[in-house]
Scaffold this motif. Structure first.
Motif, PDB file in Angstrom:
ATOM      1  N   GLY A  13       0.677  -1.125  -0.072  1.00 59.31           N
ATOM      2  CA  GLY A  13       0.092   0.135  -0.052  1.00 59.31           C
ATOM      3  C   GLY A  13       0.793   1.240  -0.027  1.00 59.31           C
TER       4      GLY A  13
ATOM      5  N   LEU B 160      -0.737  -4.484  -4.485  1.00 56.34           N
ATOM      6  CA  LEU B 160      -0.678  -5.137  -3.308  1.00 56.34           C
ATOM      7  C   LEU B 160      -0.317  -6.731  -3.251  1.00 56.34           C
ATOM      8  CD1 LEU B 160      -4.055  -3.735  -1.943  1.00 56.34           C
ATOM      9  CD2 LEU B 160      -1.794  -2.804  -2.062  1.00 56.34           C
TER      10      LEU B 160
ATOM     11  N   ARG C  71     -11.879  -4.210   1.193  1.00 55.94           N
ATOM     12  CA  ARG C  71     -11.412  -2.877   1.495  1.00 55.94           C
ATOM     13  C   ARG C  71     -12.399  -2.159   2.429  1.00 55.94           C
ATOM     14  NH1 ARG C  71     -11.598  -0.063  -4.330  1.00 55.94           N
ATOM     15  NH2 ARG C  71     -14.174   0.403  -4.542  1.00 55.94           N
TER      16      ARG C  71
ATOM     17  N   VAL D 171      -4.060   2.128   1.486  1.00 53.65           N
ATOM     18  CA  VAL D 171      -4.136   2.694   0.076  1.00 53.65           C
ATOM     19  C   VAL D 171      -4.651   4.180   0.030  1.00 53.65           C
ATOM     20  CG1 VAL D 171      -4.941   2.380  -2.486  1.00 53.65           C
ATOM     21  CG2 VAL D 171      -4.032   0.353  -1.061  1.00 53.65           C
TER      22      VAL D 171
END
Length: 123
Positions: A9, A20, A38, A119
């Motif tokens: 990230g 990733l 996520r 991220v």
């Protein structure tokens, strides 16, 4: 017990790319389907992508289809998420997970989870 560790990230500009990685240990990696999820602050954790234990079939959330690619390298006990054409709305902590069933993962659940990797996509 299965241990999952995400990495890769970081901060990127909109339109950029990141890859990733999720390194697994504790069980025979190739025997389990894997998924990516996520979670943005204040939001629920959402399914992103999944791959079967043989890597023959992949699944993606509509929001990432065509931009993200999930893959696995069983020799390295690692699952990847290649993220292209990143958008600010992709900003989140990304988690990898595994379970006995690909259907469970696609449905938004996982038996084991990594710690997550941040991220951030700037506009």
């Amino acid at each position: 017990q299965v241990q999952l560790v995400e990495s890769g990230g970081g901060l990127v500009q909109a339109g950029g790319s990141l890859r990733l990685s999720c390194a697994a240990s504790g069980r025979t990696f190739s025997s389990y389907p894997m998924g990516w999820f996520r979670q943005a602050p204040g939001k629920e954790r959402l399914f992103v992508a999944a791959i079967t234990w043989r890597g023959a079939t992949t699944y993606y959330a509509d929001s990432v289809t065509g931009r993200f690619t999930i893959s696995r390298d069983d020799a390295k006990n690692t699952v990847y998420l290649q993220m292209n054409s990143l958008k600010p709305e992709d900003t989140a902590v990304y988690y990898c997970a595994t379970d006995d069933s690909i259907s469970t993962i696609v449905g938004g659940r996982g038996r084991y989870w990594g710690q997550g990797t941040q991220v951030t996509v700037s506009s």
